[in-house]
Design an enzyme around this catalytic site. Sequence first.
Site, PDB file in Angstrom:
ATOM      1  N   GLY A 160      39.694  35.699  36.776  1.00 10.73           N
ATOM      2  CA  GLY A 160      38.500  35.712  37.621  1.00 10.73           C
ATOM      3  C   GLY A 160      38.950  35.367  39.022  1.00 10.73           C
ATOM      4  CB  SER A 208      44.243  37.278  35.921  1.00 15.52           C
ATOM      5  OG  SER A 208      43.971  37.713  37.214  1.00 15.52           O
ATOM      6  CB  ALA A 209      42.439  33.137  37.961  1.00 17.78           C
ATOM      7  CG  HIS A 265      45.958  41.699  38.477  1.00 15.35           C
ATOM      8  ND1 HIS A 265      45.403  42.381  37.431  1.00 15.35           N
ATOM      9  CD2 HIS A 265      45.345  40.470  38.486  1.00 15.35           C
ATOM     10  CE1 HIS A 265      44.495  41.617  36.832  1.00 15.35           C
ATOM     11  NE2 HIS A 265      44.444  40.453  37.450  1.00 15.35           N
ATOM     12  CD  GLU A 292      46.544  45.633  36.171  1.00 16.64           C
ATOM     13  OE1 GLU A 292      46.445  46.815  35.794  1.00 16.64           O
ATOM     14  OE2 GLU A 292      45.681  45.053  36.852  1.00 16.64           O
TER      15      GLU A 292
END
Lengths: 235, 235
Positions: free
Chosen positions: A90, A122-123, A159, A194
Amino acid sequence: MKNIIIASTSTIHGSEYLEYLLDELAVFFKKASTILFIPYARPSGITHDEYTLKASEAFNKIDKKVIGIHTFKNPIEAIEKAEAIFVGGGNTFVLVNQLYKNKLFTAIKEVVENGTPYLGTSAGSNICGLTMNTTNDMPIVQPPSFKTIGLVPFNINPHYLDPDPNSTHKGETRETRIKEFHAYNSQPVVGLREGSWLAVKGNTIILKGEHTARIFKHNQEPFEVKPETSLSDLK
Amino acid sequence: MKNIIIASTSTIHGSEYLEYLLDELAVFFKKASTILFIPYARPSGITHDEYTLKASEAFNKIDKKVIGIHTFKNPIEAIEKAEAIFVGGGNTFVLVNQLYKNKLFTAIKEVVENGTPYLGTSAGSNICGLTMNTTNDMPIVQPPSFKTIGLVPFNINPHYLDPDPNSTHKGETRETRIKEFHAYNSQPVVGLREGSWLAVKGNTIILKGEHTARIFKHNQEPFEVKPETSLSDLK
């Protein structure tokens, strides 16, 4: 002994949420029946409940129960008692801000260093690095500090995107941004494409997935490393 | 009376630095022979001298002299005495951090509100908004605050990019990011495409250039406005 998966993304093109990782996660989380989910990063601004439901639906496929940390009165205790932890993606600024607000960095660091399995996407992967200075996210809130957990001695850029040779857009490429980062900071940055992840077991860090990763070291030309390469000495 | 150009970018595809704006700038800066350049955003990490040279070369074409603020002993005085100001693009975090370090926000706000012409491109445009929360840049340094000058009563998103329908990449689209911003903030955001700028004269704000701009208001669907639209009432 540390046992961590630092994944570039939760979702790869053409497949469901976490689907590409589920076989790996069934093994990774084999001793846990319940996973403590930290939904603070709120992708697209969805609520903690909505995000926890999304994570639940994925983990149900490998028979794991998911509980959101926001449902506990005492989130520090929730971390201390967790069988396993998953921090979803997020917005990294929102995630880090909320982790500081609830004073959770120290608790997470302690339990993960003592062996509680940790999955970040991700985050949730950015915060495994030394700082969040190499996030791609928009700074929509201001956390008190950019310092993160430091479960690995470098920074993560999830990413990771190669420059598009056909682009006419004048915004900076990812490589330019990381070069700018190195004008002010000296730690290495791992650009994780990714579908890639880092598997951390104790002091061993191995690149996993199908893609190469791009490594940026201070004052050096960036270079590619292949899957199964050890990054244990990168710092 | 305020006299400001808030440009999405310095450079559009296939043309030189500032080239697409030079005719406009010859008129905009007609009363100034020397422009005070603020090179703090350091694109690609270049030095203040290198960046000032780049700006000089462009402004020489319209017979303007450019002096970098870093060459003054007293940068506040340099702003107070400037005939005109140009704040170039690069990294917004680096720019804002340096402006706070040198305590320049108040001085810039004062002189620009009193009529000193101000040109901003990219990061130099971000700081004209209320906050830098809608920058696209990587947070490579941590400024003391995300609050910026507030020469207009909304936020700017420069280099605005439409979602690419063919993309397989799972990073957030620009629209998603701004939607997330509005989960925590209520001011409007103007998504300025490359080649667009806002012309601010006193209390009048007009969209200029060939492209439409995308306006994001809190709790509303985003919408497009055409060139020559007044945004004077947007807040």
